[in-house]
Enzyme design. Structure first.
Site, PDB file in Angstrom:
ATOM      1  CG  ASN A 309      -2.070  -0.844   1.079  1.00 35.84           C
ATOM      2  OD1 ASN A 309      -2.513  -1.128  -0.130  1.00 35.84           O
ATOM      3  ND2 ASN A 309      -2.631  -1.622   1.992  1.00 35.84           N
ATOM      4  CD  GLU A 344      -2.949  -6.870   6.370  1.00 37.16           C
ATOM      5  OE1 GLU A 344      -1.845  -6.816   6.931  1.00 37.16           O
ATOM      6  OE2 GLU A 344      -3.909  -6.178   6.226  1.00 37.16           O
TER       7      GLU A 344
END
Length: 426
Positions: A309, A344
């Site tokens: 990210n 995640e």
């Protein structure tokens, strides 16, 4: 027919005057030879007054020339028709008229029986208007109005369908309605027929209203959802009649299914969300305990996901999560349940699966993720924890144990599977 004997004349005279029906004898020139009291009263005249009239003085439908032709054509076979006649006060009545030709003293006469059918005609007209009104209302009602009948001998039929059934079923009206129950009932999907029949039988036994939803195969081949509401009534002959409405609720059903799917689905990956996965976990744990069958749980987490990210942006991270979810789905059985636990982290429920088999599944999943090349990112790895349900432990305990194994896999270098029996976990 010719009247000759005095006995016959006396008999005819008695019948002529005693009958409740109006009777009149006409000459072929249209003049009235004789009228009985019933006919005179029907038109508001005296019998004497009737003797000075012609048939066209009374008939309000046919012209004098038409009547003259009709009189010439009358024979012993007779005729039967409806017309209108004018009473002395000018009012018009509907009559049913039957006539026969006969001869008397060499003269041809026409014997007529006349019945006032004004009330019947008014009733028929009212029924016709009511029928038109009902058809008009029915045409404005979404769906279809119908009647379904089960006769005393068990025969099924649909005595009535409104024209809305054509759009609802996608078939011509004559192909759906009729004395037999097919093809209307045959349009219902086989897996829904039992539910519909059960509702109908319950209604017949208790006189409760029917409310059932089922699927049909439309004339164009598509599947449509139908809502049925009807009210039963017992018939005098022992049969049962249901009057109700059928509505196409396909769009509503689809909307409900979309809402339900949204409530249990992770919006990003399209797999089960945490809330639904927690419900499934509780349900599968109860099933495993009830049937003494194994149940294993896999939890996996993408390694170094934060750096993805940070380096490539959240859109790239989202694409990774969706791709990983798809890769895992492709490697699972239909009976396995895959969901996003958060961020995640993902979980996989494996019914009827022990720890060793679950470890092999996890290893297969790990390899599948590690071998996939992501655009711009290259390869990504994941760490796995695997546990098997131990006795009657709680879902919280099971989730904590699999989380511990996942944490252990992270500590031991990531991109690995850790699966310890409950007896070795602390």
């Amino acid at each position: 027919m010719e009247l000759r004997k005095d006995g016959e004349i006396a008999l005819w005279t008695a019948l002529f005057e005693a009958t409740w029906d109006g009777m009149v004898i006409l000459r072929t020139d249209g003049s009235i030879y004789r009228a009985n009291r019933s006919y005179a009263d029907m038109l508001g005249y005296t019998p004497e007054e009737m003797g000075s009239l012609h048939v066209w003085d009374l008939d309000a439908r046919f012209s004098s020339s038409e009547l003259q032709n009709m009189l010439r054509d009358v024979d012993s076979a007779g005729a039967h028709f409806e017309t209108q006649q004018r009473r002395k006060d000018g009012t018009i009545i509907d009559v049913e008229l039957g006539n026969n030709g006969a001869t008397y003293d060499g003269d041809k006469l026409i014997f007529c029986i006349v019945r006032d059918i004004t009330a019947r005609k008014a009733t028929e007209e009212k029924l016709r208007q009511n029928e038109e009104l009902l058809r008009g209302i029915a045409s404005q009602v979404p769906g279809a109005l119908y009647q379904y009948r089960i006769a005393r001998d068990g025969e099924h039929s649909f005595p009535f369908f409104s024209e809305g059934i054509v759009e609802l079923g996608g078939l011509p009206l004559e192909a759906i309605s009729g004395p037999g129950e097919d093809p209307a009932m045959s349009r219902i999907l086989a897996e829904d027929v039992e539910r519909v029949e059960a509702q109908t039988q319950h209604s017949a036994a208790t006189m409760a209203n029917v409310h059932v939803e089922f699927r049909i195969r439309h004339g164009d081949g598509s599947i449509r959802w139908i809502e049925c509401r009807s009210t039963p009534q017992k018939e005098a002959d022992g049969g049962m009649l249901w009057t109700g409405i059928l509505l196409d609720i396909t769009q509503r059903r689809r909307a409900e299914e979309r809402v339900k799917a949204m409530a249990i689905t992770d919006g990003l990956t399209g797999i089960t969300n945490r809330q639904e996965l927690g419900r499934l976990l509780e349900s599968e744990m109860r099933r495993a305990v009830r049937y003494a069958s194994p149940l294993s749980l896999i939890m996996y987490d993408l390694d170094h996901f934060k750096s993805i990210n940070d380096r490539f942006g959240h859109n790239a991270g989202d694409d990774v999560l969706k791709t990983v979810a798809s890769l895992v789905n492709d490697s699972l059985r239909d009976s396995d349940m895959h969901g996003r636990w958060g961020g995640e982290e993902f979980m996989v429920l494996l019914p009827q699966t022990g720890l060793d088999a679950a470890r092999k599944v996890a290893e297969k999943l790990r390899q599948g993720i590690a071998s996939h090349r992501f655009e711009r990112l290259g390869t990504i790895t994941a760490s796995f924890g695997v546990v098997e349900l131990a006795g009657r432990e709680s879902s919280r305990s099971l989730a904590q144990r699999v989380d511990d194994d996942l944490y252990r896999a992270k500590e031991l270098g990531r991109n690995r599977v850790e699966a310890q029996p409950a007896s070795l976990q602390h």
